[in-house]
Design an enzyme around this catalytic site. Structure first.
Site, PDB file in Angstrom:
ATOM      1  N   TYR A  10      31.754  11.948  -5.848  1.00  0.00           N
ATOM      2  CA  TYR A  10      32.206  10.818  -5.264  1.00  0.00           C
ATOM      3  C   TYR A  10      32.586   9.863  -6.712  1.00  0.00           C
ATOM      4  O   TYR A  10      32.134   8.385  -6.525  1.00  0.00           O
ATOM      5  CB  TYR A  10      31.350   9.802  -4.480  1.00  0.00           C
ATOM      6  N   TYR A 138      29.908  10.789   9.930  1.00  0.00           N
ATOM      7  CA  TYR A 138      29.677  11.703   8.783  1.00  0.00           C
ATOM      8  C   TYR A 138      28.674  12.907   9.085  1.00  0.00           C
ATOM      9  O   TYR A 138      27.552  12.770   9.469  1.00  0.00           O
ATOM     10  CB  TYR A 138      29.544  10.755   7.502  1.00  0.00           C
ATOM     11  N   ASP A 249      23.305  15.278  15.273  1.00  0.00           N
ATOM     12  CA  ASP A 249      23.063  15.250  13.770  1.00  0.00           C
ATOM     13  C   ASP A 249      22.035  14.793  13.152  1.00  0.00           C
ATOM     14  O   ASP A 249      22.112  13.372  12.857  1.00  0.00           O
ATOM     15  CB  ASP A 249      24.447  15.206  13.076  1.00  0.00           C
ATOM     16  N   LYS A 278      17.957  17.210   4.888  1.00  0.00           N
ATOM     17  CA  LYS A 278      17.188  16.115   3.981  1.00  0.00           C
ATOM     18  C   LYS A 278      15.780  16.198   3.745  1.00  0.00           C
ATOM     19  O   LYS A 278      14.889  16.758   3.174  1.00  0.00           O
ATOM     20  CB  LYS A 278      17.954  15.041   4.229  1.00  0.00           C
TER      21      LYS A 278
HETATM   22  C1  LIG Z   1      24.216  12.792   9.048  1.00  0.00           C
HETATM   23  C2  LIG Z   1      24.658  13.646   7.867  1.00  0.00           C
HETATM   24  N1  LIG Z   1      25.253  14.985   8.290  1.00  0.00           N
HETATM   25  C3  LIG Z   1      25.245  15.816   7.426  1.00  0.00           C
HETATM   26  C4  LIG Z   1      25.151  15.527   6.084  1.00  0.00           C
HETATM   27  C5  LIG Z   1      25.325  16.524   5.007  1.00  0.00           C
HETATM   28  O1  LIG Z   1      24.292  17.080   4.333  1.00  0.00           O
HETATM   29  P1  LIG Z   1      24.427  17.828   2.824  1.00  0.00           P
HETATM   30  O2  LIG Z   1      24.805  16.770   1.797  1.00  0.00           O
HETATM   31  O3  LIG Z   1      22.988  18.430   2.596  1.00  0.00           O
HETATM   32  O4  LIG Z   1      25.443  18.965   2.978  1.00  0.00           O
HETATM   33  C6  LIG Z   1      24.916  14.276   5.479  1.00  0.00           C
HETATM   34  C7  LIG Z   1      24.666  13.815   4.309  1.00  0.00           C
HETATM   35  O5  LIG Z   1      24.624  12.643   3.840  1.00  0.00           O
HETATM   36  C8  LIG Z   1      24.487  13.226   6.400  1.00  0.00           C
HETATM   37  O6  LIG Z   1      23.969  11.975   6.436  1.00  0.00           O
END
Ligand SMILES: Cc1ncc(COP(=O)(O)O)c(C=O)c1O
Length: 426
Positions: A10, A138, A249, A278
């Protein structure tokens, strides 16, 4: 050494300088090569929930490395993956009984969407291959799930045409994490509007939609926006009514970030599929868990491989990652993290809620997350450097500056983060 051999995320690489070289880290602190240290207010993109250099997690990693670090899950199995799957089933919402491991949040979400499409195919229902997602959502940077991220937001909009077009709806936009949308008149109208929009989208597109996909309660990368639990309760009912799966998610929200282990625990619903990452390995190694209900899982059973889920990342169920995750889950329960998170929430509310400045649009707090949204993002130019000079690592983005600290943070360090956020506006 070429200055440009490492391409940063980024970031505009032209003229790029990264002067903060990390040479060590422990607890909530990052130590830089120039001898200075900062409190990491953002847990390295929200994952380092136990803090850095945790002796028990280090041990779990070392012990497993001395046995074996990795074997393929194709045709082989091992105790760390089996135990972790079992543990996750116990601690996540009722009904999520089956775990498919992958290596990042993005890939975990890819797995979830592929599962949803194949679920309908295996059930003999044709044509359900699109998704309903939320504006400001996202779900990762891989191209499948990029299509589920906000289509108008700059980072992804330039790929329009390349990405599959999905159906987007606006969740409620007015929740501060406290007010009751049933009694607050403005919030109530907004909630009703959002539920109506969702039902209209389902009426029109339900026949071609495999699943609705959303981040629960907290939309992280879209600007730390909150929406109330009532919306998800309605979404669950509407998805059932229109025969659409619900994918939640929990990559950012899972592992306590919003105050309950899974954000949907506060809502009291069970998704058909949920994804965790995470906090699962807390910054040690990449790992995600895509969890499916028995109804979804059983749609893949059959006499031959036609109905099977043909997916299998190399690092799936990596033994080092699973061992760290198991230890992390043990610490989370043993050290009563939910109480720690509740204390963090009270401190964040005490220190930040009600903070006023002509540039401040809104302050939002939920669990171990606080965000200050501003009217003009330009005000953040120089803030990262200012915070680092004051001993705090902050990274404003879009129009918010936020904190999502490690859960082991002391009150003193947390107050310092809040003071630094406020000081910038002075
Ligand atoms: C809600 C959400 N889903 C998916 C992801 C993607 O995860 P990764 O960065 O481990 O691929 C993120 C990353 O910030 C996220 O905040």
């Amino acid at each position: 050494m070429s200055k440009k051999s490492l391409w940063y995320p980024y970031a505009q690489m032209q003229g790029m300088k990264v002067e903060n070289v990390v040479t060590g880290a422990e607890g909530v602190k990052l130590h830089f090569s120039d001898g200075t240290s900062v409190i990491d207010a953002v847990s390295s993109w929200w994952c380092v929930i136990h803090g850095y250099n945790h002796p028990e997690l280090n041990n779990a990693l070392q012990n497993q490395a001395e046995q074996f670090s990795h074997v393929m899950l194709g045709g082989l199995t091992h105790a760390p993956a089996q135990k972790l799957a079992q543990k996750l089933v116990e601690i996540t919402p009722e009904g999520l009984n089956h775990v498919f491991f992958a290596d990042s949040g993005s890939v975990g979400m890819e797995v979830a969407t592929k599962m949803a499409v194949q679920y309908w195919h295996n059930k003999g229902v044709a044509g359900k291959q699109r998704f309903i997602a939320l504006y400001r959502g996202y779900h990762g940077d891989t191209t499948g799930v990029m299509s589920l991220g906000d289509p108008e937001e700059g980072m992804h909009s330039l790929f329009k045409g390349f990405l599959r077009e999905q159906i987007f709806v606006n969740p409620p936009t007015t929740w501060d994490g406290l007010s009751d949308p049933v009694t607050d008149e403005v919030a109530k109208l907004d909630l009703e509007r959002a539920i109506r929009d969702l039902e209209e989208a389902l009426q029109k597109h339900g026949h071609e939609v495999a699943a609705m996909v959303c981040e629960p309660l907290l939309q992280g990368a879209g600007g730390m926006k909150l929406y109330p639990p009532e919306y998800l309760r309605a979404a669950r009912k509407l998805c059932d009514k229109y025969q659409v799966l619900l994918i939640i998610d929990e990559v950012a929200t899972g592992f306590g970030r919003t105050g309950t282990f899974s954000a949907v625990d506060r809502v009291g619903i069970s998704p058909d599929i949920a994804v965790y990452a995470k906090g699962l390995t807390a910054g040690y190694l990449g790992l995600s868990a895509t969890m499916a209900s028995t109804e979804v899982f059983e749609a893949f059973l059959g006499e031959d491989s036609d109905r099977a889920f043909m997916h299998g990342p190399t690092f799936m169920g990596n033994a080092l990652a699973c061992s760290v995750a198991l230890k992390g889950i043990e610490i989370f329960a043993r050290d009563d993290y939910l109480t720690k998170i509740s204390t963090i929430e009270s401190i964040l509310r005490r220190e930040l809620q009600g903070f006023k400045h002509e540039q401040v649009e809104e302050v939002r707090v939920l669990g171990a997350m606080a965000a200050i949204q501003v009217k003009d993002p330009k005000i953040f130019a120089g803030m990262q450097e200012f915070a680092a000079q004051n001993g705090v690592w902050l990274r404003p983005f879009v129009d918010v500056v936020y904190t999502m600290p490690p859960y082991i943070i002391s009150e003193k360090d947390l107050v310092k983060i809040c003071d630094t956020m406020k000081a910038w506006f002075k």
